[in-house]
Design a protein around this motif. Structure first.
Motif, mmCIF file in Angstrom:
data_model
loop_
_atom_site.group_PDB
_atom_site.id
_atom_site.type_symbol
_atom_site.label_atom_id
_atom_site.label_comp_id
_atom_site.label_asym_id
_atom_site.label_seq_id
_atom_site.Cartn_x
_atom_site.Cartn_y
_atom_site.Cartn_z
ATOM 1 N N LEU A 14 0.831 -1.204 0.000
ATOM 2 C CA LEU A 14 0.000 0.000 0.000
ATOM 3 C C LEU A 14 0.864 1.251 0.000
ATOM 4 N N MET A 15 1.898 1.261 0.807
ATOM 5 C CA MET A 15 2.793 2.416 0.872
ATOM 6 C C MET A 15 3.491 2.641 -0.463
ATOM 7 N N ALA A 16 3.965 1.571 -1.074
ATOM 8 C CA ALA A 16 4.662 1.691 -2.353
ATOM 9 C C ALA A 16 3.721 2.140 -3.465
ATOM 10 N N GLN A 17 2.526 1.586 -3.475
ATOM 11 C CA GLN A 17 1.560 1.961 -4.512
ATOM 12 C C GLN A 17 1.137 3.418 -4.371
ATOM 13 N N SER A 18 0.941 3.864 -3.154
ATOM 14 C CA SER A 18 0.564 5.262 -2.926
ATOM 15 C C SER A 18 1.689 6.201 -3.339
ATOM 16 N N ALA A 20 3.970 5.565 -5.612
ATOM 17 C CA ALA A 20 4.067 5.529 -7.076
ATOM 18 C C ALA A 20 2.987 6.375 -7.735
ATOM 19 N N ALA A 21 1.817 6.423 -7.113
ATOM 20 C CA ALA A 21 0.692 7.146 -7.712
ATOM 21 C C ALA A 21 0.668 8.620 -7.348
ATOM 22 N N GLU A 22 1.042 8.962 -6.105
ATOM 23 C CA GLU A 22 0.826 10.325 -5.619
ATOM 24 C C GLU A 22 2.100 11.114 -5.315
ATOM 25 N N ILE A 23 3.217 10.430 -5.067
ATOM 26 C CA ILE A 23 4.432 11.131 -4.659
ATOM 27 C C ILE A 23 5.421 11.274 -5.810
ATOM 28 N N MET A 24 5.844 10.170 -6.374
ATOM 29 C CA MET A 24 6.894 10.232 -7.393
ATOM 30 C C MET A 24 6.502 11.029 -8.646
ATOM 31 N N PRO A 25 5.241 10.993 -9.105
ATOM 32 C CA PRO A 25 4.891 11.830 -10.272
ATOM 33 C C PRO A 25 5.038 13.322 -10.008
ATOM 34 N N ARG A 26 5.070 13.726 -8.732
ATOM 35 C CA ARG A 26 5.198 15.144 -8.371
ATOM 36 C C ARG A 26 6.629 15.532 -8.002
ATOM 37 N N PHE A 27 7.506 14.563 -7.888
ATOM 38 C CA PHE A 27 8.875 14.857 -7.468
ATOM 39 C C PHE A 27 9.578 15.694 -8.533
ATOM 40 N N ARG A 28 10.115 16.828 -8.092
ATOM 41 C CA ARG A 28 10.791 17.809 -8.946
ATOM 42 C C ARG A 28 9.856 18.431 -9.993
ATOM 43 N N LYS A 29 8.555 18.350 -9.742
ATOM 44 C CA LYS A 29 7.580 18.947 -10.651
ATOM 45 C C LYS A 29 6.601 19.849 -9.905
ATOM 46 N N LEU A 30 6.867 20.110 -8.634
ATOM 47 C CA LEU A 30 5.988 20.975 -7.850
ATOM 48 C C LEU A 30 6.287 22.435 -8.133
ATOM 49 N N GLU A 31 5.265 23.239 -8.128
ATOM 50 C CA GLU A 31 5.464 24.676 -8.271
ATOM 51 C C GLU A 31 4.237 25.411 -7.741
ATOM 52 N N ALA A 52 -1.183 11.541 -0.844
ATOM 53 C CA ALA A 52 -0.723 10.210 -0.437
ATOM 54 C C ALA A 52 -1.369 9.802 0.886
ATOM 55 N N GLU A 53 -1.474 10.739 1.827
ATOM 56 C CA GLU A 53 -2.108 10.401 3.107
ATOM 57 C C GLU A 53 -3.575 10.041 2.916
ATOM 58 N N LEU A 54 -4.267 10.763 2.064
ATOM 59 C CA LEU A 54 -5.676 10.459 1.818
ATOM 60 C C LEU A 54 -5.847 9.052 1.266
ATOM 61 N N VAL A 55 -4.988 8.670 0.335
ATOM 62 C CA VAL A 55 -5.076 7.335 -0.263
ATOM 63 C C VAL A 55 -4.791 6.261 0.780
ATOM 64 N N ILE A 56 -3.712 6.428 1.539
ATOM 65 C CA ILE A 56 -3.348 5.419 2.535
ATOM 66 C C ILE A 56 -4.423 5.310 3.611
ATOM 67 N N ALA A 57 -4.892 6.450 4.102
ATOM 68 C CA ALA A 57 -5.910 6.438 5.155
ATOM 69 C C ALA A 57 -7.200 5.780 4.672
ATOM 70 N N ARG A 58 -7.601 6.073 3.456
ATOM 71 C CA ARG A 58 -8.831 5.478 2.904
ATOM 72 C C ARG A 58 -8.720 3.955 2.848
ATOM 73 N N PRO A 130 10.674 5.626 -1.644
ATOM 74 C CA PRO A 130 10.131 5.579 -3.004
ATOM 75 C C PRO A 130 11.185 5.710 -4.094
ATOM 76 N N VAL A 131 12.308 6.353 -3.797
ATOM 77 C CA VAL A 131 13.359 6.526 -4.794
ATOM 78 C C VAL A 131 14.129 5.220 -4.985
ATOM 79 N N GLY A 132 14.540 4.607 -3.888
ATOM 80 C CA GLY A 132 15.272 3.338 -3.963
ATOM 81 C C GLY A 132 14.375 2.140 -4.141
ATOM 82 N N GLY A 133 13.092 2.305 -3.853
ATOM 83 C CA GLY A 133 12.140 1.219 -4.048
ATOM 84 C C GLY A 133 12.265 0.104 -3.030
ATOM 85 N N ASP A 134 12.770 0.390 -1.818
ATOM 86 C CA ASP A 134 12.897 -0.660 -0.812
ATOM 87 C C ASP A 134 12.195 -0.264 0.478
ATOM 88 N N TRP A 135 12.225 -1.185 1.448
ATOM 89 C CA TRP A 135 11.520 -1.002 2.712
ATOM 90 C C TRP A 135 12.407 -1.421 3.869
#
Length: 276
Positions: A14-18, A20-31, A52-58, A130-135
């Motif tokens: 769940l953490m990895a999927q969230s 991938a969907a909500e954090i990494m697409p925004r990395f270095r693209k926030l403004e 990401a918190e909304l997705v995980i909490a849901r 999320p960058v290294g893809g490990d836990w």
């Protein structure tokens, strides 16, 4: 509820999927409005944190009806949620993006942190990079390990005790009041070297894997420290508040000193806080 390996696997996924969907697409693209200040210019929140918190909490509420979900951003809006940790029979804490300052600055030092709390005690902790893809995964009484994206697992073990002059570690003095702030900053020079990642997720990673010896934290929020102290403790380490008392999920003050073992904790507590 008993947590077995399948439950930990589901939470880690769940953490990895969230991420991938909500954090990494925004990395270095926030403004612009994608980044906001909370309490200060260095206390930030981004769209990635919130979403990401909304997705995980849901997903947690759907799988575990009745569980208390304590998320950093939800508590920023409603601080009364925190009080529930002391009485909750079953709860989760979530830090959707630990190291938000780094994330918003485009630095790849951030993580997703989650802890499981039963009857006032942390029983499991997971830190996902999320960058290294490990836990990093720890379960009370079962040890802790690092799991790669490919599924390989390595047992975690804290650093061996050493003289203070040979220790490396982190002191988050920015949250301390004077004169303790200056005293600890000065005495840090007694150690071999200092780290300061502005990211508890990666600092606990180094601590649990034995790459550094200690950390000092003044600001205690459960989403920042419950996963890391559980993982570190299961790797053989020791942590206590500045007065020597045990750290509990509902504590938000009193500071935290993380060390390889109780004797190292005692020595560090003396050396780092000494007046001269």
């Amino acid at each position: 509820m008993r947590f077995d390996e399948n439950e930990i696997e589901w939470l880690a996924d769940l953490m990895a999927q969230s991420a991938a969907a909500e954090i990494m697409p925004r990395f270095r693209k926030l403004e612009g409005e994608g980044i906001r200040h909370k309490t200060s210019p260095i206390d930030l929140v981004t769209e990635a944190d919130v979403n990401a918190e909304l997705v995980i909490a849901r997903e947690l509420r759907a799988r575990y009806p009745g569980a208390l979900v304590v998320g950093e951003e939800a508590c920023a809006d409603n601080p009364s949620i925190l009080a529930g940790l002391q009485e909750a029979q079953f709860a989760f804490t979530i830090d959707p993006v630990d190291g938000t300052f780094n994330f918003a600055s485009g630095l790849p030092l951030f993580g997703v942190m989650l802890a499981v709390v039963k009857n006032g005690e942390a029983v499991a902790g997971i830190i996902h990079d999320p960058v290294g893809g490990d836990w990093l995964i720890g379960v009370k009484g079962a040890g802790s390990h690092m799991r790669t994206a490919e599924g390989a697992e390595t047992r975690l073990r804290v650093a061996e005790p050493a003289a203070v002059s040979s220790m490396s570690g982190s002191i988050s003095w920015q949250y301390l009041a004077e004169p303790e702030r200056s005293r600890l900053a000065r005495n840090h020079a007694r150690c071999r070297s200092a780290i300061g990642y502005r990211c508890a997720a990666h600092e606990y990673r180094l601590l649990a894997a034995g790459h550094v010896h200690f950390a000092v934290y003044a600001k205690l929020m459960p989403w920042d420290h419950l996963p890391g102290t559980l993982i570190h403790g299961e790797a053989g380490g020791y942590a206590a508040r500045f007065d020597g008392s045990a750290y509990r999920p509902f504590h938000t003050d009193g500071g935290l000193l993380v060390a390889p073992d109780p004797e190292s904790w005692r020595i560090l507590r003396n050396e780092l806080w000494t007046e001269a």
